[in-house]
Scaffold this active site. Structure first.
Site, PDB file in Angstrom:
ATOM      1  N   GLN A  70       0.879  -1.199  -0.060  1.00  0.00           N
ATOM      2  CA  GLN A  70       0.105  -0.031   0.109  1.00  0.00           C
ATOM      3  C   GLN A  70       0.777   1.209  -0.033  1.00  0.00           C
ATOM      4  OE1 GLN A  70      -1.455  -1.164   3.925  1.00  0.00           O
ATOM      5  NE2 GLN A  70      -1.556   1.099   4.359  1.00  0.00           N
ATOM      6  N   CYS A  76      -5.143   0.117   3.513  1.00  0.00           N
ATOM      7  CA  CYS A  76      -5.041  -1.415   3.946  1.00  0.00           C
ATOM      8  C   CYS A  76      -6.409  -2.133   3.762  1.00  0.00           C
ATOM      9  CB  CYS A  76      -4.584  -1.224   5.431  1.00  0.00           C
ATOM     10  SG  CYS A  76      -5.494  -0.413   6.635  1.00  0.00           S
ATOM     11  N   HIS A 367      -5.840  -1.032  11.475  1.00  0.00           N
ATOM     12  CA  HIS A 367      -5.189  -1.759  10.556  1.00  0.00           C
ATOM     13  C   HIS A 367      -6.063  -2.816  10.055  1.00  0.00           C
ATOM     14  CE1 HIS A 367      -2.056  -2.462   7.656  1.00  0.00           C
ATOM     15  NE2 HIS A 367      -1.544  -3.481   8.088  1.00  0.00           N
ATOM     16  N   ASN A 389      -0.039  -9.212   5.100  1.00  0.00           N
ATOM     17  CA  ASN A 389      -0.149  -7.794   5.321  1.00  0.00           C
ATOM     18  C   ASN A 389      -0.087  -7.206   3.816  1.00  0.00           C
ATOM     19  OD1 ASN A 389      -0.007  -5.263   6.623  1.00  0.00           O
ATOM     20  ND2 ASN A 389       1.704  -5.653   7.698  1.00  0.00           N
TER      21      ASN A 389
END
Length: 450
Positions: A70, A76, A367, A389
């Site tokens: 990102q 996110c 997040h 992630n």
């Protein structure tokens, strides 16, 4: 203020210094060590570091590829969402790698958030501009962050496209200056609208011109995206090096090619401040005017964990929201509340429970990521999770993290499931008296970690 003010005493400082330097041997050792290096490197708990391995007895197949990035943006939630959805395409078309376009959703989310802001300003123009609500509106009206339900409202209206159809621009990956300029313009618009409405003037054309100006600025910064019914062709090679192409529109691509039925998804929340088995709605928090505000079904944490385990066993990745980077080691790829042995320097990091941390501003959801695997003990209890992630392969272990179940209990607030995953609780979604929280409540925090 009750009683006399308790000022710091110079005499006490002298006494404390003497005690520290003469009696506190642990403190002196800690000072000698900690003053010469990074505390989080020095206090790593070796046993926790070794035990958090990337081996899991239940893992989805295939996992998404490539690992995404990102960059310097708070997207996110869009990456976690599109990374979850791409797995269906990878299986359907037998492809090794696939990336959907977070940038496409990013553009239309910004556009809709700007209009949502204008609508809120119009609806509350009689309130004092210094009220907490109005000041909250003005703080960050088109922030990069968002929630899963906000993503579904954008997809319902605009659809979705592969990344090659609408790839990143510079300002998509580094959104700070764009956000600053558009936020300033929206605050200017807010003043104009409030003043016109106070005078009883019609603001129809004014608002339309404001909408157009925001659209124009977004096109300048991000590039003009396809419209929801514009036709595009997606071309790619499958795993057998066979050429394939799909011609579609953004709306049909999401609903038919991917088969994403947004109505089937629900966010489970763990907010220990409020009653469980209750719906929680966040007043005036949304992105699409006329849409539903952000809402969750509040459940105990073990129910969230059970839902995650069941989805992984069914070969489905799980979108989740957490307080990151609390107790996260980006170099080792570990999320564990006991990874750092702060007790060695006399620091107790477990002095507050989850509810207290939320109440006193020590924790909130920041997040969004994906869970793609879980390791269960012999008695079927979750031990650790594999987390995908969106910080590139340079973060964690090739972009992935190990999250302990203890971390899950303390710092995970949300998991997204389908209604079929929680059939015993579906009736709770019709709660006629939900708990309503203001938009500035910690549960209104939008996943936005940069």
């Amino acid at each position: 203020m009750s009683g006399a003010a308790k000022k710091l005493s110079i005499d006490n400082l002298s006494l404390w210094s003497k005690e520290f330097l003469t009696s506190d041997k642990v403190g002196q050792l800690a000072a000698s060590v900690c003053q010469h290096g990074n505390v989080d490197d020095l206090l790593i708990n070796r046993s926790k570091e070794i035990s958090n391995i990337h081996v899991f007895n239940h893992k989805i197949d295939p996992e998404g590829s490539p690992v995404t990035d990102q960059k310097a943006s708070g997207r996110c939630w869009l990456f976690a969402s599109t990374n979850m959805l791409r797995m269906q395409l990878m299986t359907k078309f037998n492809i090794k790698e696939c990336q959907l376009s977070p940038s496409y959703l990013f553009f239309y989310d910004k556009l809709e958030k700007a209009n949502y802001f204008l609508e809120q300003i119009i609806d509350t123009y009689e309130e004092d501009v210094n009220s907490r609500l109005i000041q909250w509106f003005l703080t960050d009206p088109i922030c990069d962050g968002g929630q899963f339900s906000m993503m579904t409202q954008i997809i319902d209206k605009y659809g979705l496209v592969p990344n090659q159809v609408y790839p990143d621009s510079f300002n998509t990956t580094n959104s700070r200056i764009m956000n600053r300029l558009i936020t300033s313009k929206l605050r200017e618009f807010a003043q104009i609208l409030r003043e016109k409405l106070t005078k009883g003037e019609d603001i129809t054309e004014t608002q339309l011109s404001m909408q157009q100006e925001i659209f124009r600025l977004l096109c300048i910064f991000l590039g003009t995206p396809p419209k929801p019914t514009d036709q595009f062709t997606w071309e790619f090679y499958d795993k057998d090096s066979k050429y394939q192409s799909v011609t579609s529109t953004p709306l049909t691509f999401s609903s038919e090619v991917i088969g994403f039925d947004t109505s089937q998804y629900i966010s489970l929340l763990n907010d220990p401040r409020n009653d469980y088995n209750k719906m929680i709605k966040i007043d005036r928090l949304g992105n699409v005017a006329g849409g539903e505000p952000v809402s969750y079904l509040n459940m105990d944490i073990e129910t969230l964990a059970t839902a995650v385990v069941n989805r992984i066993k069914a070969n489905k990745a799980v979108f989740f929201g957490t307080d990151t980077p609390k107790f996260m080691d980006k170099k080792r790829g570990i999320m564990d509340v006991d990874l750092w042995d702060y007790q060695l320097i006399g620091y107790d990091h477990r002095g507050m429970d989850k509810a207290s941390r939320v109440i006193y501003g020590n924790s909130l959801m920041t997040h969004a990521m994906l869970i793609t695997a879980v390791h269960l003990s012999e008695d079927g209890k979750p031990v650790r999770y594999r987390v995908e992630n969106s910080w590139s392969t340079k973060s964690g272990t090739d972009g992935y993290y190990v999250m302990t179940h203890d971390y899950f209990k303390e710092y995970v607030y949300q998991v997204v499931v389908e209604k079929g995953d929680i059939s015993d609780f579906v009736h709770l979604l019709d709660d006629k008296e939900p708990i309503v929280l203001p938009p500035y409540d910690p549960m209104g925090a939008l996943a936005r970690m940069e």
